[in-house]
Design a protein around this motif. Structure first.
Motif, PDB file in Angstrom:
ATOM      1  N   GLY A   6       0.800  -1.206  -0.043  1.00  0.00           N
ATOM      2  CA  GLY A   6      -0.073   0.060   0.036  1.00  0.00           C
ATOM      3  C   GLY A   6       0.915   1.127  -0.140  1.00  0.00           C
ATOM      4  N   ILE A   7       1.984   1.251   0.714  1.00  0.00           N
ATOM      5  CA  ILE A   7       2.844   2.481   0.812  1.00  0.00           C
ATOM      6  C   ILE A   7       3.648   2.408  -0.589  1.00  0.00           C
ATOM      7  CG2 ILE A   7       4.921   3.249   1.965  1.00  0.00           C
ATOM      8  CD1 ILE A   7       4.012   1.834   4.616  1.00  0.00           C
ATOM      9  N   PHE A   8       3.777   1.506  -1.130  1.00  0.00           N
ATOM     10  CA  PHE A   8       4.664   1.578  -2.403  1.00  0.00           C
ATOM     11  C   PHE A   8       3.568   2.009  -3.452  1.00  0.00           C
ATOM     12  CE2 PHE A   8       5.386  -0.444  -6.507  1.00  0.00           C
ATOM     13  CZ  PHE A   8       6.680  -0.121  -6.891  1.00  0.00           C
ATOM     14  N   LEU A   9       2.301   1.643  -3.452  1.00  0.00           N
ATOM     15  CA  LEU A   9       1.269   2.255  -4.438  1.00  0.00           C
ATOM     16  C   LEU A   9       1.101   3.600  -4.152  1.00  0.00           C
ATOM     17  CD1 LEU A   9      -1.375  -0.674  -4.643  1.00  0.00           C
ATOM     18  CD2 LEU A   9       0.057   0.198  -6.620  1.00  0.00           C
ATOM     19  N   LEU A  42      -6.357   2.373   0.337  1.00  0.00           N
ATOM     20  CA  LEU A  42      -7.209   1.228   0.640  1.00  0.00           C
ATOM     21  C   LEU A  42      -6.580   0.171   0.772  1.00  0.00           C
ATOM     22  CD1 LEU A  42     -10.442   0.306   0.414  1.00  0.00           C
ATOM     23  CD2 LEU A  42      -9.812  -0.580  -2.105  1.00  0.00           C
ATOM     24  N   VAL A  43      -5.408  -0.356   0.382  1.00  0.00           N
ATOM     25  CA  VAL A  43      -4.613  -1.543   0.676  1.00  0.00           C
ATOM     26  C   VAL A  43      -3.972  -1.349   1.949  1.00  0.00           C
ATOM     27  CG1 VAL A  43      -2.489  -2.742   0.374  1.00  0.00           C
ATOM     28  CG2 VAL A  43      -4.114  -2.233  -1.713  1.00  0.00           C
ATOM     29  N   ILE A  44      -3.577  -0.143   2.529  1.00  0.00           N
ATOM     30  CA  ILE A  44      -3.016   0.042   3.763  1.00  0.00           C
ATOM     31  C   ILE A  44      -4.108  -0.090   5.075  1.00  0.00           C
ATOM     32  CG2 ILE A  44      -2.270   2.005   5.395  1.00  0.00           C
ATOM     33  CD1 ILE A  44      -0.876   3.052   2.782  1.00  0.00           C
ATOM     34  N   ILE A  45      -5.565   0.491   4.598  1.00  0.00           N
ATOM     35  CA  ILE A  45      -6.615   0.305   5.469  1.00  0.00           C
ATOM     36  C   ILE A  45      -6.927  -0.898   5.693  1.00  0.00           C
ATOM     37  CG2 ILE A  45      -8.930   0.640   5.801  1.00  0.00           C
ATOM     38  CD1 ILE A  45      -8.575   3.493   4.531  1.00  0.00           C
TER      39      ILE A  45
END
Length: 84
Positions: A6-9, A42-45
């Protein structure tokens, strides 16, 4: 892994949205950057939700005497339940 992804995106999206000044005619890089940043958030959440969900385990111990042999026995069962 999901937090890192998520951080990468999010970082790649921020680079596309704010740092790149090239404007190809077939794609809007700023919109692509915003989409990637939204997907990263969204991926981080989802990753945080999966990390903090609680697991519950139930351990059942049964003790007794076998009527056929007269020997004492112990039985331990463990069951893991996930609360979502």
């Amino acid at each position: 892994m999901s937090l890192g992804g998520g951080i990468f995106l999010f970082v790649i999206g921020a680079i596309f949205a704010f740092a790149i000044t090239v404007s190809p005619s077939w794609i809007d890089l700023q919109v692509l950057g915003y989409i990637l940043m939204g997907a990263g958030v969204l991926v981080i959440i989802i990753g945080i939700i999966l990390l903090v969900r609680k697991r519950r385990s139930t351990i059942t111990v049964r003790e007794g005497i076998d009527p056929a042999t007269g020997l004492k026995y112990n039985t331990t069962e463990r069951r893991d339940d996930a609360d979502i």
